[in-house]
Design an enzyme around this catalytic site. Structure first.
Site, PDB file in Angstrom:
ATOM      1  N   HIS A  73       0.940  -1.344   0.024  1.00 52.85           N
ATOM      2  CA  HIS A  73       0.025  -0.014   0.036  1.00 52.85           C
ATOM      3  C   HIS A  73       0.866   1.309   0.052  1.00 52.85           C
ATOM      4  CE1 HIS A  73      -2.440   3.013   1.793  1.00 52.85           C
ATOM      5  NE2 HIS A  73      -2.017   2.901   3.157  1.00 52.85           N
ATOM      6  N   TYR A 114      -5.875   9.153   1.727  1.00 55.92           N
ATOM      7  CA  TYR A 114      -6.010   9.822   3.278  1.00 55.92           C
ATOM      8  C   TYR A 114      -4.890  10.586   3.495  1.00 55.92           C
ATOM      9  CZ  TYR A 114      -2.780   6.081   4.781  1.00 55.92           C
ATOM     10  OH  TYR A 114      -1.829   5.021   4.655  1.00 55.92           O
ATOM     11  N   ASP A 140     -28.297 -19.642  18.855  1.00 58.81           N
ATOM     12  CA  ASP A 140     -29.560 -20.256  19.038  1.00 58.81           C
ATOM     13  C   ASP A 140     -29.560 -21.427  17.858  1.00 58.81           C
ATOM     14  OD1 ASP A 140     -30.065 -18.696  16.813  1.00 58.81           O
ATOM     15  OD2 ASP A 140     -31.988 -18.415  17.384  1.00 58.81           O
TER      16      ASP A 140
END
Ligand code: FAD
Ligand code: THG
Length: 814
Positions: free
Chosen positions: A230, A259, A540
């Site tokens: 990256h 960013y 469940d």
């Protein structure tokens, strides 16, 4: 869970002294474990791993409540940690920007997520955004999401400071120790080898970051992550920043996969816009900075110009100090935490960002020391994958996609990308022939709806949607729901994980794991919970007794298989087998289900002979089947299972006989709508280990007599009146359903968020959007007015007693 009866404090070896290994050593020793040895192949603490080069941006907002919790803890902890007289976290704030209408909508959604998970976040207009940052001009910006508590972590100092705390409590950090072997005996780890030494170990935690698969391989454990490069680069000094950069927020410009942070008078730019660059571990250099690859400048060109478009001051600046840095990507973007099912005592804490490092380490430490993590980790559990999802090509393709999508706008119902059609049910060709629109989960293809149903009569309401809630939805969903309530429909239950539990001790074993009384006569089905030792809901399940020593257990996925395998008696008196793959199942549900089944069956299927929650073996036509009389959609009918080779014939037999009755095939869209009308919870979305049965409205599945079970003691004294929060049914006041929540939206009373939506759908039978939400007991009172924030629209809703459809079970028990 670790069982180490003889050793009081187990001997722990942590592999890797990046920020995760250091945080873990701190969290373990803080809980009293003393014998902790951290082995690091490189120097301490700029080891050469991903942490050494991480610019340390911390954006806390995440779709996952657990991940946001990890980030919040990290921010809090590093804010209190000191290194060189300074805190290890600087809360400069985080600003996510929108330059497109879609992104603005996404920021509204993320604003809702932030509110749901308790972050202080605000939506800002362009001038407000520009006012926060010295280089930002309102120009292309449509708005922003500002989270005050976001900011910059000093990654290496934070690692070192945590290591120092751990060392003071007795931990050892050893540099220049490359782990080259992991020894085991009788399925459990015993020692770790470096080139020269052997370290005996009861527990090994691999915190090797993107080297995780290599450490896993030493232990025979599959670690499904992909190292990827990256790009990160810094500008030269900017005069515009001279003396003005301090305290500027970190930025995300996700429309261009970028960013930003400031480094003094320079700007750091990270990019996810470039081509995916998977890294072969074997080809990594052995130098000082193995995680830092040479900068491929061409790959960055587009990002640099996009950065200049957003921050015009960059136009006059040079591009300096770029590198391609390596870190981990997983098939679903979540970390890999927990003990391997393949080798006892071998744990991982990998694919963790700096952002989540302290929170993830705390969860793993709690899990090791207390036997249970404090937060719900089902999204992060190392054992969450099916074996089909662990193949190298699957991991590579999906992890690559995680990289590509890291900043994309992903709808909660968007089907995951390639590879697809990994696991298909026996009737897949028939489904495709009916124009099924498929999604995928757990490796299985699942129809959302069938285009062949386009001509069916539609209900009166719930057909018009705004573009966001119309995604991965069709008005056909409404028609399928209606047809299920009016006549009869086929639902594919094949992907439901089914376990065969057998052996002389099977009944006693299940009785100990299940909250309900499952030691019932042959032919009985019981709904029950799997609780952890603290009474939290692990799952469940349905337990069907098919023989004295034979049970079919319907569960929620690989983590349940893992739990059952871990609790098997050592003497071989119980076998547990995942039979999902070799079998197929169809839900045949609707008021005309018996009219369809009776003529085909070689047994009496009347209510008297084959009651609700009963199981029988039978033939339908020529097909041998196991039938369970239950229905997650709340209609008369059966789940019908057969082995895979009979699958097509089962479908064709039912299809042919069903034609005169108006039989249709129906998909997940209708399924979800119908189950919410009936008030049936979905584990993972509606409840997790963080909730007890009374809070989740499942107290009816907890037995009071007949013996001990896991979680029983913890529940003593608890009831709905001791609930910290209650899973509550809401009906939206605007019945038209143009806006339907999708889950995770915040619920407001007055101006403050008080809870969040777990699942939601339009209820076509009741004619209103339904949302389940966790709310404080004082709010969870029928009639209370609340508002749900859907993409910035405050939708009024009212607390309602549930279920909203057929509360007396009249349709299902006749
Ligand atoms: P590492 O720091 O890689 O530590 C693993 C350690 O294990 C290494 O020190 C390694 O030497 C050691 N090791 C490996 N094999 C062995 C062996 N056989 N024997 C002994 N030791 C071994 N995250 C954020 O949150 N915010 C950011 O802004 C951010 N930006 C990033 C920018 C770049 C360019 C990169 C590359 C990453 C970024 N990340 C960011 C991600 C972040 O850096 C990582 O996710 C994080 O540092 C991982 O920490 P770790 O401790 O798991 O791994
Ligand atoms: N089918 C089967 N097993 C399953 C599911 C399933 N296991 C996992 C998951 N789904 C379990 N979830 C439910 C939720 C509700 C019901 C069944 C499975 C259900 N509940 C009734 C009720 O609440 O009124 C019955 C309760 C009772 O009588 O005890 O039917 O879809 N095989």
């Amino acid at each position: 869970m670790v069982h180490h009866p003889r050793v009081h404090h187990p001997r722990v070896v942590v592999v890797g002294a990046g920020i995760v290994g250091c945080a873990l050593a701190d969290e373990l020793t803080a809980r009293g474990w003393r014998d902790v040895t951290v082995l690091e192949q490189g120097p301490l603490f700029t080891t050469g791993g991903s942490t050494s080069h991480a610019p340390g941006l911390v954006f806390q907002t995440n779709v996952s409540r657990t991940m946001t919790g990890f980030a919040r803890y990290t921010v809090d902890k590093y804010g209190r940690l000191k290194a060189g007289g300074r805190a290890c976290f600087d809360s400069v704030g985080g600003l996510e920007l929108a330059t497109s209408a879609e992104r603005m909508r996404e920021l509204r959604r993320r604003h809702g997520l932030a509110a749901s998970w308790g972050l202080d976040a605000r939506l800002l207009d362009p001038p407000e955004c520009a006012a926060l940052h010295p280089l930002l001009e309102p120009g292309p910006v449509l708005g922003g999401l500002h989270v005050r508590g976001d900011g910059l972590a000093r990654a290496v100092p934070a690692a070192e400071a945590q290591a120092r705390l751990a060392t003071a409590r007795g931990a050892r950090f050893l540099a220049d120790r490359r782990v080259v072997g992991i020894e085991s005996s009788a399925g459990a780890v015993t020692a770790v080898h470096t080139e020269r030494e052997t370290f005996p170990a009861d527990v090994v935690v691999s915190c090797a970051g993107f080297w995780g698969p290599a450490i896993g391989a030493l232990a025979g454990v599959t670690v499904p992550l992909l190292p990827m490069a990256h790009q990160y680069a810094r500008s030269g000094p900017l005069t515009a920043l001279a003396g003005r950069g301090a305290g500027a927020p970190i930025l995300r410009h996700q429309d261009r996969d970028l960013y930003f942070r400031l480094h003094g008078d320079r700007v750091g730019v990270g990019s996810y816009a470039h081509r995916p660059m998977p890294v072969d571990l074997a080809e990594l250099a052995e130098g000082a900075h193995p995680s830092m690859l040479g900068f491929t400048r061409d790959d960055f060109a587009e990002s640099w110009s996009a950065a200049q478009d957003l921050l015009p001051a960059l136009r006059g600046a040079s591009l300096e100090e770029g590198f391609n840095g390596v870190f981990s990507f997983t098939p679903d973007g979540f970390p890999l935490l927990g003990e391997s099912r393949q080798l006892r005592g071998f744990w991982t804490a990998e694919a963790v960002w700096v952002t989540h490092s302290a929170g993830a380490a705390r969860a793993v430490a709690e899990w090791l020391v207390d036997g249970r993590p404090g937060a719900d980790l089902h999204e992060c559990d190392l054992n969450r994958f099916d074996s089909a999802q662990l193949t190298p090509s699957f991991v590579r393709q999906r992890a690559t996609r995680s990289f590509v999508e890291v900043y994309d706008i992903v709808h909660p119902l968007d089907p995951p990308g390639p590879p697809r059609a990994q696991r298909v049910s026996p009737w897949h060709a028939r489904q495709a022939g009916l124009g099924a629109v498929f999604t995928e989960a757990g490796g299985w293809e699942r129809p959302l709806w069938y285009e062949a149903n386009a001509g069916l009569p539609q209900p009166a309401r719930g057909l018009r949607r705004d573009p966001w809630s119309a995604r991965n939805w069709s008005p056909i969903v409404a028609a399928e729901a209606r047809a299920t309530r009016d006549s009869v429909a086929l639902y594919d239950m094949t992907p439901l994980t089914r376990l065969e539990v057998a052996g002389p001790a099977a009944a006693a074993y299940l009785q100990r794991l299940a909250s309900n009384d499952v030691d019932r006569p042959v032919g009985t089905v019981v709904y029950a919970l799997l609780l952890d030792h603290a009474g939290g809901i692990r799952s469940d399940i349905t337990v069907a007794r098919l023989g004295e020593e034979l049970f079919q257990v319907g569960v929620n996925g690989p983590l349940d298989l893992d739990w059952l395998l871990r609790h098997r008696p050592a003497d071989g008196s119980v076998s547990v087998r995942d039979v999902t793959g070799g079998t197929g199942g169809l839900g045949v549900w609707g008021p005309r289900a018996r009219d369809l089944i009776a003529p085909l069956a070689d047994i009496d299927v009347s209510h008297q002979a084959f009651g609700y929650f009963r199981a029988r073996r039978a033939h339908l036509g020529d097909v041998p089947v196991t039938m369970l009389r239950l229905s997650y959609v709340g209609e008369l009918g059966w789940e019908i299972y057969t082995s895979a080779e009979h699958g097509l014939r089962l479908w064709d037999t039912l299809w042919e006989a069903g034609a005169p009755l108006g039989l249709i095939a129906a998909g997940r869209g209708a399924f979800t709508s119908l189950r919410l009308e009936k008030g049936y919870r979905a584990w993972g979305a509606d409840m997790t280990t963080e909730d007890d049965p009374y809070e989740a409205g499942l107290g009816f599945a907890v037995r009071s007599g007949s013996g001990d079970f896991i979680g029983r003691d913890a529940l003593a004294g608890r009831s709905p009146s001791t609930a910290r929060r209650l899973l509550t049914c809401l009906l939206l006041d605007d019945r038209a359903g143009e806006y339907v929540p999708l889950g995770r939206e915040p619920v407001y009373v007055g101006g403050a968020p008080v809870g969040y939506v777990t699942s939601a759908a339009y209820g076509y039978t009741v004619g209103a959007p339904i949302a389940y939400a966790w709310l404080p007991p004082a709010v969870a009172v029928p009639g209370t007015a609340v508002r749900i924030d859907c993409l910035g629209r405050m939708l009024p809703a009212t607390v309602t007693s549930d279920p909203v459809f057929d509360p007396k079970h009249e349709r299902i028990r006749r």
